[in-house]
Design a protein around this motif. Structure first.
Motif, PDB file in Angstrom:
ATOM      1  N   TYR A 262       0.805  -1.225   0.000  1.00 49.28           N
ATOM      2  CA  TYR A 262       0.000   0.000   0.000  1.00 49.28           C
ATOM      3  C   TYR A 262       0.838   1.275   0.000  1.00 49.28           C
ATOM      4  CZ  TYR A 262      -4.072  -2.824   0.897  1.00 49.28           C
ATOM      5  OH  TYR A 262      -5.079  -3.739   0.788  1.00 49.28           O
ATOM      6  N   LEU A 263       2.113   1.172  -0.344  1.00 46.57           N
ATOM      7  CA  LEU A 263       2.991   2.339  -0.291  1.00 46.57           C
ATOM      8  C   LEU A 263       2.491   3.461  -1.198  1.00 46.57           C
ATOM      9  CD1 LEU A 263       5.543   3.708   0.670  1.00 46.57           C
ATOM     10  CD2 LEU A 263       6.782   2.579  -1.161  1.00 46.57           C
ATOM     11  N   HIS A 264       2.035   3.126  -2.373  1.00 46.97           N
ATOM     12  CA  HIS A 264       1.576   4.154  -3.303  1.00 46.97           C
ATOM     13  C   HIS A 264       0.345   4.889  -2.756  1.00 46.97           C
ATOM     14  CE1 HIS A 264       1.313   6.235  -7.050  1.00 46.97           C
ATOM     15  NE2 HIS A 264       0.081   5.817  -7.268  1.00 46.97           N
ATOM     16  N   GLN A 265      -0.543   4.158  -2.099  1.00 45.08           N
ATOM     17  CA  GLN A 265      -1.741   4.780  -1.536  1.00 45.08           C
ATOM     18  C   GLN A 265      -1.421   5.587  -0.280  1.00 45.08           C
ATOM     19  OE1 GLN A 265      -4.179   1.355  -0.951  1.00 45.08           O
ATOM     20  NE2 GLN A 265      -5.145   1.524  -2.968  1.00 45.08           N
TER      21      GLN A 265
ATOM     22  N   TYR B 250       3.121  10.104   3.908  1.00 48.02           N
ATOM     23  CA  TYR B 250       2.776   9.771   5.298  1.00 48.02           C
ATOM     24  C   TYR B 250       3.225   8.350   5.637  1.00 48.02           C
ATOM     25  CZ  TYR B 250       0.021   8.736   9.431  1.00 48.02           C
ATOM     26  OH  TYR B 250      -0.360   8.350  10.680  1.00 48.02           O
ATOM     27  N   GLY B 251       2.970   7.411   4.740  1.00 49.56           N
ATOM     28  CA  GLY B 251       3.378   6.025   4.958  1.00 49.56           C
ATOM     29  C   GLY B 251       4.885   5.861   4.987  1.00 49.56           C
ATOM     30  N   VAL B 252       5.588   6.607   4.141  1.00 48.26           N
ATOM     31  CA  VAL B 252       7.054   6.535   4.131  1.00 48.26           C
ATOM     32  C   VAL B 252       7.615   7.055   5.449  1.00 48.26           C
ATOM     33  CG1 VAL B 252       9.128   7.414   3.006  1.00 48.26           C
ATOM     34  CG2 VAL B 252       7.183   6.710   1.619  1.00 48.26           C
TER      35      VAL B 252
END
Length: 117
Positions: free
Chosen positions: A82-85, A89-91
Motif C-alpha cells: 500500500y505504499l503508493h496509496q 505519510y506512509g514513508v
C-alpha cells in the motif's frame, strides 16, 4: 447467523477428525514400552547426558529477539503493498518504525544481548 453454519460444520468435522485420528493411534498403536523405547532418541546415537537440561537464559533472550525482529518483517509487506496509496505519510511512518527498531537493536547490542557465549 446462517452465514456461520458452514464454519460451524467445518469446525465440527475438523474436531471430529482430530479426535478420531488420536483415538485410532492410541487404540491401534503398539503398547509395549521397553526401556530402550523410553530413552530419548538422538539420531541413532546413545545419549551421553540427560535429555532434560536447563537452558541458559541467553537462549530464551535470543529467541525472543528473533521473534521481535522477525515480526517487524510482517509489517513491511502490507506497507510495501500500500505504499503508493499511503504516500509520504506512509514513508515517514515506516522510517519512524525502523528508527525505533534501530534504537532497540543498538540498545540490545550495547547491553551484550547478541553475544553468544
Amino acid at each position: 447467523m446462517s452465514g456461520y453454519v458452514p464454519l460451524l460444520v467445518y469446525s465440527i468435522i475438523a474436531l471430529g477428525l482430530v479426535v478420531t485420528l488420536v483415538l485410532a493411534s492410541f487404540l491401534l498403536g503398539p503398547q509395549k514400552p521397553y526401556r530402550s523405547k523410553l530413552l530419548p532418541y538422538e539420531s541413532g546415537i546413545i545419549p551421553q547426558v540427560p535429555a532434560r537440561q536447563r537452558l541458559s537464559v541467553r537462549f530464551y533472550l535470543t529467541a525472543m529477539l528473533f521473534i521481535i525482529f522477525d515480526v517487524e518483517a510482517v509489517f513491511f509487506y502490507p506497507w510495501a503493498v500500500y505504499l503508493h496509496q499511503l504516500g509520504w505519510y506512509g514513508v515517514i511512518e515506516m522510517f519512524v518504525f525502523m528508527l525505533i527498531l534501530l534504537v532497540a537493536l543498538a540498545h540490545i547490542w550495547r547491553k551484550g544481548g547478541l553475544d553468544w557465549e
